[in-house]
Design a protein around this motif. Structure first.
Motif, PDB file in Angstrom:
ATOM      1  N   PRO A  43     -35.816  13.805  79.753  1.00  0.00           N
ATOM      2  CA  PRO A  43     -34.390  13.896  79.407  1.00  0.00           C
ATOM      3  C   PRO A  43     -33.555  14.378  80.582  1.00  0.00           C
ATOM      4  O   PRO A  43     -34.013  15.174  81.406  1.00  0.00           O
ATOM      5  N   GLU A  44     -32.306  13.923  80.619  1.00  0.00           N
ATOM      6  CA  GLU A  44     -31.446  14.296  81.738  1.00  0.00           C
ATOM      7  C   GLU A  44     -30.784  15.660  81.547  1.00  0.00           C
ATOM      8  O   GLU A  44     -30.435  16.322  82.526  1.00  0.00           O
ATOM      9  N   VAL A  45     -30.608  16.054  80.291  1.00  0.00           N
ATOM     10  CA  VAL A  45     -29.870  17.279  80.001  1.00  0.00           C
ATOM     11  C   VAL A  45     -30.717  18.191  79.119  1.00  0.00           C
ATOM     12  O   VAL A  45     -31.324  17.723  78.141  1.00  0.00           O
ATOM     13  N   TRP A  46     -30.739  19.451  79.452  1.00  0.00           N
ATOM     14  CA  TRP A  46     -31.510  20.458  78.707  1.00  0.00           C
ATOM     15  C   TRP A  46     -30.602  21.619  78.326  1.00  0.00           C
ATOM     16  O   TRP A  46     -29.703  21.996  79.079  1.00  0.00           O
ATOM     17  N   GLY A  47     -30.888  22.211  77.172  1.00  0.00           N
ATOM     18  CA  GLY A  47     -30.242  23.452  76.801  1.00  0.00           C
ATOM     19  C   GLY A  47     -30.980  24.626  77.411  1.00  0.00           C
ATOM     20  O   GLY A  47     -31.983  24.470  78.113  1.00  0.00           O
TER      21      GLY A  47
ATOM     22  N   TRP B  73     -36.169  17.708  70.744  1.00  0.00           N
ATOM     23  CA  TRP B  73     -36.538  19.111  70.842  1.00  0.00           C
ATOM     24  C   TRP B  73     -37.907  19.201  71.516  1.00  0.00           C
ATOM     25  O   TRP B  73     -38.817  18.425  71.201  1.00  0.00           O
ATOM     26  N   PHE B  74     -38.024  20.168  72.401  1.00  0.00           N
ATOM     27  CA  PHE B  74     -39.272  20.485  73.069  1.00  0.00           C
ATOM     28  C   PHE B  74     -39.517  21.981  72.897  1.00  0.00           C
ATOM     29  O   PHE B  74     -38.612  22.721  72.515  1.00  0.00           O
ATOM     30  N   ARG B  75     -40.733  22.410  73.195  1.00  0.00           N
ATOM     31  CA  ARG B  75     -41.003  23.841  73.126  1.00  0.00           C
ATOM     32  C   ARG B  75     -41.990  24.231  74.205  1.00  0.00           C
ATOM     33  O   ARG B  75     -42.780  23.408  74.680  1.00  0.00           O
ATOM     34  N   GLN B  76     -41.912  25.493  74.585  1.00  0.00           N
ATOM     35  CA  GLN B  76     -42.835  26.027  75.580  1.00  0.00           C
ATOM     36  C   GLN B  76     -43.305  27.390  75.129  1.00  0.00           C
ATOM     37  O   GLN B  76     -42.502  28.327  75.007  1.00  0.00           O
ATOM     38  N   ALA B  77     -44.595  27.485  74.874  1.00  0.00           N
ATOM     39  CA  ALA B  77     -45.213  28.754  74.492  1.00  0.00           C
ATOM     40  C   ALA B  77     -45.607  29.513  75.759  1.00  0.00           C
ATOM     41  O   ALA B  77     -45.787  28.908  76.818  1.00  0.00           O
TER      42      ALA B  77
ATOM     43  N   THR C  79     -44.888  29.789  67.754  1.00  0.00           N
ATOM     44  CA  THR C  79     -44.110  30.687  68.590  1.00  0.00           C
ATOM     45  C   THR C  79     -43.891  30.081  69.970  1.00  0.00           C
ATOM     46  O   THR C  79     -44.844  29.684  70.643  1.00  0.00           O
ATOM     47  N   ALA C  80     -42.616  29.989  70.360  1.00  0.00           N
ATOM     48  CA  ALA C  80     -42.276  29.350  71.630  1.00  0.00           C
ATOM     49  C   ALA C  80     -40.770  29.443  71.850  1.00  0.00           C
ATOM     50  O   ALA C  80     -40.020  29.772  70.920  1.00  0.00           O
ATOM     51  N   VAL C  81     -40.369  29.128  73.057  1.00  0.00           N
ATOM     52  CA  VAL C  81     -38.961  28.866  73.326  1.00  0.00           C
ATOM     53  C   VAL C  81     -38.724  27.391  73.032  1.00  0.00           C
ATOM     54  O   VAL C  81     -39.445  26.524  73.553  1.00  0.00           O
ATOM     55  N   TYR C  82     -37.751  27.116  72.189  1.00  0.00           N
ATOM     56  CA  TYR C  82     -37.437  25.751  71.790  1.00  0.00           C
ATOM     57  C   TYR C  82     -36.203  25.275  72.565  1.00  0.00           C
ATOM     58  O   TYR C  82     -35.174  25.959  72.593  1.00  0.00           O
ATOM     59  N   TYR C  83     -36.346  24.104  73.166  1.00  0.00           N
ATOM     60  CA  TYR C  83     -35.287  23.529  73.986  1.00  0.00           C
ATOM     61  C   TYR C  83     -34.767  22.241  73.366  1.00  0.00           C
ATOM     62  O   TYR C  83     -35.552  21.378  72.947  1.00  0.00           O
ATOM     63  N   CYS C  84     -33.472  22.112  73.354  1.00  0.00           N
ATOM     64  CA  CYS C  84     -32.810  20.879  72.978  1.00  0.00           C
ATOM     65  C   CYS C  84     -32.660  20.018  74.230  1.00  0.00           C
ATOM     66  O   CYS C  84     -32.462  20.554  75.336  1.00  0.00           O
ATOM     67  N   ALA C  85     -32.751  18.708  74.065  1.00  0.00           N
ATOM     68  CA  ALA C  85     -32.647  17.815  75.218  1.00  0.00           C
ATOM     69  C   ALA C  85     -31.931  16.537  74.846  1.00  0.00           C
ATOM     70  O   ALA C  85     -32.008  16.080  73.702  1.00  0.00           O
ATOM     71  N   ALA C  86     -31.255  15.965  75.826  1.00  0.00           N
ATOM     72  CA  ALA C  86     -30.520  14.719  75.633  1.00  0.00           C
ATOM     73  C   ALA C  86     -30.987  13.704  76.655  1.00  0.00           C
ATOM     74  O   ALA C  86     -31.146  14.025  77.835  1.00  0.00           O
ATOM     75  N   SER C  87     -31.175  12.474  76.196  1.00  0.00           N
ATOM     76  CA  SER C  87     -31.673  11.424  77.074  1.00  0.00           C
ATOM     77  C   SER C  87     -30.854  10.156  76.925  1.00  0.00           C
ATOM     78  O   SER C  87     -30.528   9.748  75.812  1.00  0.00           O
TER      79      SER C  87
END
Length: 126
Positions: free
Chosen positions: A113-117, A36-40, A91-99
């Motif tokens: 990661p190669e794949v992002w939600g 999981w990653f996030r971007q505020a 507070t942020a947009v949270y992204y799921c990722a696969a590597s």
């Protein structure tokens, strides 16, 4: 490769909790370390948490350690992120990722990661 769809974001008061889910399509879920990653707003995307293919290893950013928990259910092709003791700065947009690399490499940002939600918005009010 898998496709990822996040859910579970929303508006919560400081101190509250949320659980994010990330459902993966395809039959190769166990081939991926998940994260999981996030971007505020106005900030760069940052690492939050990662989990190895068999759940043996987990990694967390210092800012969320002790408050967030990452887990995965390989039978359901789903990875979760439990968010507790939320703060306005979460507070942020949270992204799921696969590597296809390792969870540790994801945590160290050694390999993207190669794949992002598409992301799910978490808003924490004070």
């Amino acid at each position: 490769q898998v496709q990822l769809v996040e859910s579970g974001g929303g508006l919560v008061q400081a101190g509250g909790s949320l659980r994010l889910s990330c459902a993966a399509s395809g039959r190769t879920f166990t081939s991926y370390a998940m994260g999981w990653f996030r971007q505020a707003p106005g900030k760069e995307r940052e690492f939050v948490a990662a989990i190895s293919r068999g759940s043996a290893s987990t990694y967390y950013a210092d800012s969320v350690k002790g408050r967030y928990t990452i887990s995965r259910d390989n039978a359901k092709n789903t990875v979760y992120l439990q968010l507790n003791s939320l703060k306005p700065e979460d507070t942020a947009v949270y992204y799921c990722a696969a590597s296809t690399s390792t969870a540790q490499a994801m945590a160290l940002r050694a390999r993207s990661p190669e794949v992002w939600g598409q992301g799910t918005l978490v808003t924490v009010s004070s």
